[in-house]
Scaffold this active site. Sequence first.
Site, PDB file in Angstrom:
ATOM      1  N   SER A   8     -11.459  -1.532   0.404  1.00  0.00           N
ATOM      2  CA  SER A   8     -10.125  -1.419   0.999  1.00  0.00           C
ATOM      3  C   SER A   8     -10.081  -2.050   2.381  1.00  0.00           C
ATOM      4  O   SER A   8      -9.048  -2.569   2.806  1.00  0.00           O
ATOM      5  CB  SER A   8      -9.706   0.051   1.109  1.00  0.00           C
ATOM      6  OG  SER A   8      -9.328   0.563  -0.138  1.00  0.00           O
ATOM      7  N   ASP A  19       0.841  -1.199   0.000  1.00  0.00           N
ATOM      8  CA  ASP A  19       0.000   0.000   0.000  1.00  0.00           C
ATOM      9  C   ASP A  19       0.877   1.250   0.000  1.00  0.00           C
ATOM     10  O   ASP A  19       2.030   1.208  -0.452  1.00  0.00           O
ATOM     11  CB  ASP A  19      -0.938  -0.018   1.220  1.00  0.00           C
ATOM     12  CG  ASP A  19      -2.276   0.633   0.918  1.00  0.00           C
ATOM     13  OD1 ASP A  19      -2.338   1.874   0.924  1.00  0.00           O
ATOM     14  OD2 ASP A  19      -3.243  -0.104   0.676  1.00  0.00           O
ATOM     15  N   HIS A  25      -3.931   5.159   4.680  1.00  0.00           N
ATOM     16  CA  HIS A  25      -4.653   4.039   4.077  1.00  0.00           C
ATOM     17  C   HIS A  25      -4.000   2.695   4.408  1.00  0.00           C
ATOM     18  O   HIS A  25      -4.660   1.755   4.867  1.00  0.00           O
ATOM     19  CB  HIS A  25      -4.733   4.239   2.564  1.00  0.00           C
ATOM     20  CG  HIS A  25      -5.634   3.277   1.869  1.00  0.00           C
ATOM     21  ND1 HIS A  25      -5.182   2.132   1.250  1.00  0.00           N
ATOM     22  CD2 HIS A  25      -6.967   3.293   1.693  1.00  0.00           C
ATOM     23  CE1 HIS A  25      -6.203   1.478   0.716  1.00  0.00           C
ATOM     24  NE2 HIS A  25      -7.301   2.163   0.972  1.00  0.00           N
TER      25      HIS A  25
END
Length: 410
Positions: A358, A151, A189
């Site tokens: 996600s 990521d 994230h």
Amino acid sequence: MDVRKGIFFLITCVYIQIFTSAHTSRKLYTDKWVVHINGSSVDAAALATRHGFVLNGEVFKDMYTFRRVGLPRRTSVSSLGITEKLLKEDKVLTADQVLWKRIYHRNSFSVNDRLWPDMWYVHSATRPSMNVIEAWKSGHTGKGITIAIVDNGVDINHPDLKANINNTLSYDFFDGDKDPSPDNPNESHGTKCAGAAAAVCNNTICGCGIAYSATIAGIKNNNGGTSSDIEARSLTHRLNEIDIYSNSWGESDDTDFGGPDDIVHRAIMRGISKGRSSKGSIYVWASGNSGPDDDCNADGYVNSIYTIGIASVSHHGYSASYGETCSAILAATYGSGRTNIVTTNTYGRCDKMFTGTSASAPIAAGLISLALQANKNLTWRDVQHLIVETSSLEGLTDSHIVNNGVGRKD
């Protein structure tokens, strides 16, 4: 799976139970016998010595425990010949090799993490259930399994992640070092994905990752953009030490087909053929959040037969409103609900508003980790088959469920 469908099988941990049963129901024999003697303790001691045992005590009157020297403490093979020799003795009434029994505590599951009450998606009252707590109670928490969070960076010093982070396996492909922390702490994230998959449990901080004893390898391969060589390197990083690569990113497929170019495709092929000592790396991919008007069949990462495409469902059992629909999706996990998904955030914070595919993808990676702990010999194809065979539509709500070409409900 029909491309028009908006609902997908929810991954459950039934497949974990399939493989743990092979281990927990099989008899395990110990190096001890319980022998009923028609005689005194002196007779028992003499008998034990004559047959190569050590007298290990009296269970109760005339019943003695013998321990056989040289035998393994636990084995799946009984020593029937030894039992038969004991039974030939005049003073022996009965002789039974002692079995090892695995004990399960029949208590409720509760932990002291601050946001544990908000983890509705693993609580027993949630239906359909992913059976996570049942797996935890059976001892499957991801121990010995490594999940790479591929990521935009992982905060490796977060207090709810640090104990599970493997700094040796982690890597930043932009700066060329082993610290994959995001350049900008607001880029959270990857840290959120890591927490959903494998945040530490029962440490009073945030919540529990689905595989809270798994090892995390933080792999930074994007910072708003990336390149094909970095993608390829990140997806083949430490192939024999990383089991699962969790990916909650992809190219835009709104107006064009997007997906891995040749070098990235070759990298994934290398992973499934060489990874995990040739059992195959497991690539989990979020299916995308562009809504039902988009089609994730146009996403070359999700529609690869070598990846596991994961969608989201809400706590009401509906396909998530943001979810894309396509035949490439293999299954779904929870991705939105009462408080969304509990996880970790940068600056050492906790978060209970993580949502989207996600969030669903690292949850799926965590579930797969539980299965791999139960049976580390599973190949990448075995994992896909287990998901297909054991994921369930029960409790999910959709008016477009039909039977597909092989008779399965879609």
